[in-house]
Design a protein around this motif. Structure first.
Motif, PDB file in Angstrom:
ATOM      1  N   PRO A  59      -4.549 104.579  92.385  1.00 32.70           N
ATOM      2  CA  PRO A  59      -3.282 104.614  93.121  1.00 32.70           C
ATOM      3  C   PRO A  59      -2.950 105.977  93.724  1.00 32.70           C
ATOM      4  O   PRO A  59      -2.292 106.047  94.768  1.00 32.70           O
ATOM      5  CB  PRO A  59      -2.246 104.233  92.051  1.00 32.70           C
ATOM      6  N   TYR A  62      -3.050 106.733  97.408  1.00 32.76           N
ATOM      7  CA  TYR A  62      -3.489 105.517  98.098  1.00 32.76           C
ATOM      8  C   TYR A  62      -2.444 105.085  99.126  1.00 32.76           C
ATOM      9  O   TYR A  62      -1.237 105.111  98.859  1.00 32.76           O
ATOM     10  CB  TYR A  62      -3.694 104.398  97.070  1.00 32.76           C
ATOM     11  N   PHE A  67       0.694 106.895  97.900  1.00 35.87           N
ATOM     12  CA  PHE A  67       1.370 106.646  96.619  1.00 35.87           C
ATOM     13  C   PHE A  67       1.283 107.938  95.799  1.00 35.87           C
ATOM     14  O   PHE A  67       0.206 108.499  95.647  1.00 35.87           O
ATOM     15  CB  PHE A  67       0.719 105.471  95.891  1.00 35.87           C
ATOM     16  N   CYS A  72       1.244 102.439  88.436  1.00 38.95           N
ATOM     17  CA  CYS A  72       2.514 101.847  88.867  1.00 38.95           C
ATOM     18  C   CYS A  72       3.303 101.449  87.626  1.00 38.95           C
ATOM     19  O   CYS A  72       2.730 100.867  86.682  1.00 38.95           O
ATOM     20  CB  CYS A  72       2.286 100.622  89.748  1.00 38.95           C
ATOM     21  N   HIS A  81       4.662  98.003  92.256  1.00 39.81           N
ATOM     22  CA  HIS A  81       4.547  99.290  92.951  1.00 39.81           C
ATOM     23  C   HIS A  81       5.669 100.264  92.598  1.00 39.81           C
ATOM     24  O   HIS A  81       6.012 101.135  93.402  1.00 39.81           O
ATOM     25  CB  HIS A  81       4.485  99.100  94.479  1.00 39.81           C
ATOM     26  N   ASP A  98       0.617  99.033  85.701  1.00 40.31           N
ATOM     27  CA  ASP A  98      -0.534  98.568  86.489  1.00 40.31           C
ATOM     28  C   ASP A  98      -1.498  99.743  86.659  1.00 40.31           C
ATOM     29  O   ASP A  98      -1.134 100.784  87.206  1.00 40.31           O
ATOM     30  CB  ASP A  98      -0.051  98.051  87.845  1.00 40.31           C
ATOM     31  N   THR A 100      -5.335 101.095  87.835  1.00 43.46           N
ATOM     32  CA  THR A 100      -6.572 100.873  88.581  1.00 43.46           C
ATOM     33  C   THR A 100      -7.419 102.134  88.493  1.00 43.46           C
ATOM     34  O   THR A 100      -6.950 103.212  88.860  1.00 43.46           O
ATOM     35  CB  THR A 100      -6.301 100.536  90.050  1.00 43.46           C
ATOM     36  N   ASP A 109      -8.927  96.802  87.944  1.00 42.12           N
ATOM     37  CA  ASP A 109      -7.493  96.719  88.253  1.00 42.12           C
ATOM     38  C   ASP A 109      -6.847  95.731  87.287  1.00 42.12           C
ATOM     39  O   ASP A 109      -7.248  94.557  87.245  1.00 42.12           O
ATOM     40  CB  ASP A 109      -7.370  96.249  89.714  1.00 42.12           C
ATOM     41  N   PHE A 178     -10.608  99.102  96.839  1.00 48.11           N
ATOM     42  CA  PHE A 178      -9.472  98.679  95.994  1.00 48.11           C
ATOM     43  C   PHE A 178      -9.060  97.266  96.400  1.00 48.11           C
ATOM     44  O   PHE A 178      -8.973  96.359  95.571  1.00 48.11           O
ATOM     45  CB  PHE A 178      -8.341  99.685  96.212  1.00 48.11           C
ATOM     46  N   GLU A 205      -2.958  88.108  89.979  1.00 46.54           N
ATOM     47  CA  GLU A 205      -1.875  88.986  89.509  1.00 46.54           C
ATOM     48  C   GLU A 205      -0.501  88.428  89.855  1.00 46.54           C
ATOM     49  O   GLU A 205       0.265  89.039  90.609  1.00 46.54           O
ATOM     50  CB  GLU A 205      -2.057  90.393  90.058  1.00 46.54           C
ATOM     51  N   GLU A 236      -2.014  91.025  85.346  1.00 43.68           N
ATOM     52  CA  GLU A 236      -3.169  91.066  86.269  1.00 43.68           C
ATOM     53  C   GLU A 236      -4.487  91.267  85.532  1.00 43.68           C
ATOM     54  O   GLU A 236      -4.575  92.088  84.625  1.00 43.68           O
ATOM     55  CB  GLU A 236      -2.995  92.233  87.260  1.00 43.68           C
TER      56      GLU A 236
HETATM   57  N1  MF3 Z   1      -2.623  97.933  91.486  1.00 43.03           N
HETATM   58  C1  MF3 Z   1      -1.926  97.272  92.548  1.00 43.03           C
HETATM   59  C2  MF3 Z   1      -2.648  95.962  92.746  1.00 43.03           C
HETATM   60  O1  MF3 Z   1      -2.752  95.270  91.801  1.00 43.03           O
HETATM   61  C3  MF3 Z   1      -1.892  98.055  93.798  1.00 43.03           C
HETATM   62  C4  MF3 Z   1      -1.117  99.312  93.680  1.00 43.03           C
HETATM   63  S1  MF3 Z   1      -1.214 100.149  95.147  1.00 43.03           S
HETATM   64  C5  MF3 Z   1      -0.450 101.599  94.746  1.00 43.03           C
HETATM   65  O2  MF3 Z   1      -3.180  95.618  93.760  1.00 43.03           O
HETATM   66  F1  MF3 Z   1      -0.695 102.414  95.691  1.00 43.03           F
HETATM   67  F2  MF3 Z   1       0.820 101.356  94.563  1.00 43.03           F
HETATM   68  F3  MF3 Z   1      -0.952 102.030  93.633  1.00 43.03           F
END
Ligand code: MF3
Ligand code: CO
Ligand code: CO
Length: 264
Positions: A59, A62, A67, A72, A81, A98, A100, A109, A178, A205, A236
């Motif tokens: 993130p 991103y 971001f 998140c 988000h 969340d 990733t 993710d 991503f 998700e 998710e």
């Molecule tokens: N992790 C989120 C998803 O499940 C996406 C977050 S985008 C961010 O797709 F930039 F906010 F991190």
């Protein structure tokens, strides 16, 4: 169908990335307590991903605008988000974290709901039903299933409990990028849409609101909240479609779900 079919070398890297993302959620659990700020949770996750896992938090920087944080954190009526901040968690809050990670060029993710102190019956039920939407859909994944089938399973279960499915945000193909094709929406009609094939990797998700499905984006251009300020939940996983079923690449030990599901 423009989904990328992964090679066995790529699948091995997706397994590694998926496991690391899952490990971050397991690691952060004990820190999700009354009085902690979401920015403190962000720092703990960031340092763990970078220093312990030698991985990259996807993130961070991103998108547009970039971001600003590494995870998140979506609290209460925040759908997704949410940007970690200096706001402290308080008793009764529900929060989706969340995570990733990118490892060796591939993404894992995953997100889960945490409750702070004792959750209300309402929050607990919303969170449980949302996880059930995810699990029910995962359990049917195999080659030949359609994207509409996935959406229909999530939508039917959420609506049976008088909840609503968010439509503006969805799951996605995942791999070296991503967000890859296809989009995995969490509503739909059985038998419609793209057909799943072995070697596809994607997320499911579902975002489920206790009230109406409508969302709005805050002026920070990232934070998504329910228009009616009703509670929202999300879970998710990153999945691999196998020859006869599915492998849950981001499974945690605590979960009551098999890592590999075979339908033959
Ligand atoms: N992790 C989120 C998803 O499940 C996406 C977050 S985008 C961010 O797709 F930039 F906010 F991190
Ligand atoms: Co995702
Ligand atoms: Co995610």
């Amino acid at each position: 169908m423009s989904a990328i079919i992964k090679t066995s070398e790529e699948i091995e890297k997706m397994r590694v990335a998926g496991k690391l993302a899952a490990d971050v959620l397991t690691m952060i659990g004990p820190y999700v307590k009354k009085g902690v700020t979401t920015d403190e949770l962000n720092t703990i996750c960031h340092d763990y991903i970078v220093n312990e896992q030698q991985a990259i938090p996807a993130p961070l920087n991103y998108g547009h605008p970039p971001f600003p944080k590494s995870i998140c954190t979506s609290v209460n009526h925040c759908i997704c988000h949410g940007i970690p901040s200096d706001k402290k968690l308080k008793d009764g809050d529900v929060i989706n974290i969340d995570v990733t990670v990118i490892k060796d060029g591939y993404h894992g993710d995953t997100s889960k709901m945490f409750t702070v102190g004792k959750p209300t019956i309402m929050a607990e039920r919303l969170s449980r039903v949302t996880q059930e939407c995810l699990y029910k859909a995962i359990k049917e994944v195999k080659p030949g299933m359609t994207l509409g089938d996935i959406g229909h399973i999530c939508q039917t279960h959420a609506e049976a409990h008088n909840y609503s499915i968010v439509r503006e945000y969805c799951g996605h193909g995942i791999g070296a990028s991503f967000h890859e094709e296809p989009q995995i929406v969490h509503y739909g009609k059985p038998g419609t849409g793209d057909v799943l094939e072995a070697g596809m990797c994607f997320t499911i998700e579902p975002m489920v609101n206790a009230g109406k499905r409508y969302s709005k984006i805050l002026p920070d251009q990232w934070t998504v909240v329910t228009k009616d300020r009703s509670l929202s939940a999300q879970w998710e996983h990153t999945l691999l479609v196998t020859e006869d079923g599915v492998e849950v690449l981001t499974l945690r030990d605590e979960e009551d779900l098999p890592r590999v599901i075979s339908h033959s």
